[in-house]
Enzyme design. Structure first.
Site, short mmCIF file in Angstrom:
data_model
loop_
_atom_site.label_atom_id
_atom_site.label_comp_id
_atom_site.label_asym_id
_atom_site.label_seq_id
_atom_site.Cartn_x
_atom_site.Cartn_y
_atom_site.Cartn_z
N ASP A 8 0.81 -1.22 0.00
CA ASP A 8 0.00 0.00 0.00
C ASP A 8 0.84 1.27 0.00
OD1 ASP A 8 -3.06 -0.94 1.34
OD2 ASP A 8 -1.36 -2.30 1.35
N GLU A 39 -4.27 2.21 -3.33
CA GLU A 39 -5.56 2.65 -2.79
C GLU A 39 -5.46 3.72 -1.71
OE1 GLU A 39 -8.17 0.49 -0.50
OE2 GLU A 39 -6.76 0.38 1.15
N ASN A 40 -4.25 3.98 -1.19
CA ASN A 40 -4.08 5.01 -0.17
C ASN A 40 -3.20 6.17 -0.65
OD1 ASN A 40 -3.92 2.32 2.10
ND2 ASN A 40 -5.56 3.82 2.08
N HIS A 68 -10.69 1.26 -0.10
CA HIS A 68 -10.77 2.71 -0.29
C HIS A 68 -10.85 3.11 -1.77
CE1 HIS A 68 -10.33 3.79 3.89
NE2 HIS A 68 -9.25 3.05 4.01
N HIS A 152 -6.51 -8.09 -0.79
CA HIS A 152 -6.63 -6.96 0.13
C HIS A 152 -7.58 -7.36 1.25
CE1 HIS A 152 -5.79 -2.68 0.70
NE2 HIS A 152 -7.01 -2.57 1.18
N HIS A 177 -3.33 -4.28 2.82
CA HIS A 177 -4.33 -3.62 3.65
C HIS A 177 -3.85 -3.29 5.06
CE1 HIS A 177 -8.14 -2.25 5.23
NE2 HIS A 177 -8.16 -3.20 6.13
N HIS A 179 -0.77 -2.82 6.18
CA HIS A 179 0.39 -1.92 6.14
C HIS A 179 1.58 -2.40 6.97
CE1 HIS A 179 -1.96 1.95 4.81
NE2 HIS A 179 -2.46 0.83 4.27
#
Length: 267
Positions: A8, A39-40, A68, A152, A177, A179
């Protein structure tokens, strides 16, 4: 074929570190194909069309996402225009975008699938085990042997079970997801490389990429607050997998973790 997967990407620090370091990393590690979870990337929540384009221009072949994915509204209309940007495949039929893509490379076709778990994660989606297995079968019938899956998900048990479910059917399954990079990379008996979580590309002195003080305050008080992206040195976390292009089986797997731009810890 050597595939490099980046966990991520968190906000500006994560993406700037990738722009700076990826070109040299590709040469140092002799990388053939790069995948990253984006996604982040937009301030810690979602991804925008511009940032998707920037990642692709930086040398990332496929960008995956997760829960997200829809946080930035403009991404909804962009999805149909860019097949290399994926959303989880187990969204209901008719959802914009795609959960898989196949790209031609100098060493043959590479299939990438993005799926999302259902334990401790919102929104609840369709069964990722059945949906992903069905897509894997379709790709293999089309002659795709090298298949990489970004799963994820929150629960380690679900991620581990998912890897075993796909053992011998795909080249690799990398969890995202949470992290936090896990130390359990391995090749399963059927030839599939797995890791429970590949980690993140974001601020090293942080709580999952967010400023430490604000997160600690939230845990201590229970009161709502903003979670700004942290500053300071950045860690790049991911997975490198060597794949036999004739069989699609993983030959070797190793975690990648590097801290760059060393500086005084910042919160």
């Amino acid at each position: 074929m050597r595939i490099f997967f980046l966990g991520d990407i968190v906000g500006e620090p994560g993406r700037e570190a990738i722009y700076k370091r990826l070109p040299s990393l590709r040469k140092e590690e002799d990388i053939d194909f790069v995948i990253a979870n984006g996604e982040n990337i937009a301030g810690g929540r979602g991804i925008t069309p511009k940032l998707s384009i920037d990642l692709l221009r930086a040398g990332i072949a496929v960008v995956t996402t997760g829960d997200h994915v829809w946080d930035q509204k403009e991404i909804v209309d962009y999805f149909p225009t860019e097949p290399r940007l994926l959303r989880p495949i187990n969204w209901p039929e008719g959802t914009t975008g795609s959960g898989s893509v196949v790209l031609e490379t100098a060493k043959g076709k590479v299939g990438v699938i993005n799926a999302q778990g259902r334990v401790f994660i919102q929104p609840p989606l369709e069964d990722p085990f059945t949906r992903t297995e069905r897509e894997v079968q379709r790709l293999r019938e089309d002659g795709v042997k090298v298949i990489f899956v970004d799963f994820h998900a929150e629960a380690t048990s679900e991620k581990i079970a998912f890897g075993h479910h796909l053992d011998g059917k795909v080249s690799a399954v990398a969890g995202t997801h949470t992290h936090v990079q896990t130390a359990d990379e391995r090749i399963l008996p059927g030839g599939t490389a797995v890791i429970t979580d590949a980690g993140m590309c974001g601020p090293h002195y942080s709580v999952l990429g967010r400023a430490v003080d604000s997160v600690v305050w939230r845990f201590r008080t229970g009161m709502p607050t903003r979670f700004p992206i942290a500053k300071g040195p950045v860690e790049l976390g991911g997975l490198i997998v060597d794949v036999d292009t004739e069989t699609g089986q993983a030959l070797a797997v190793k975690r990648f973790r590097e801290i760059i731009d060393e500086a005084t810890p910042a919160t």
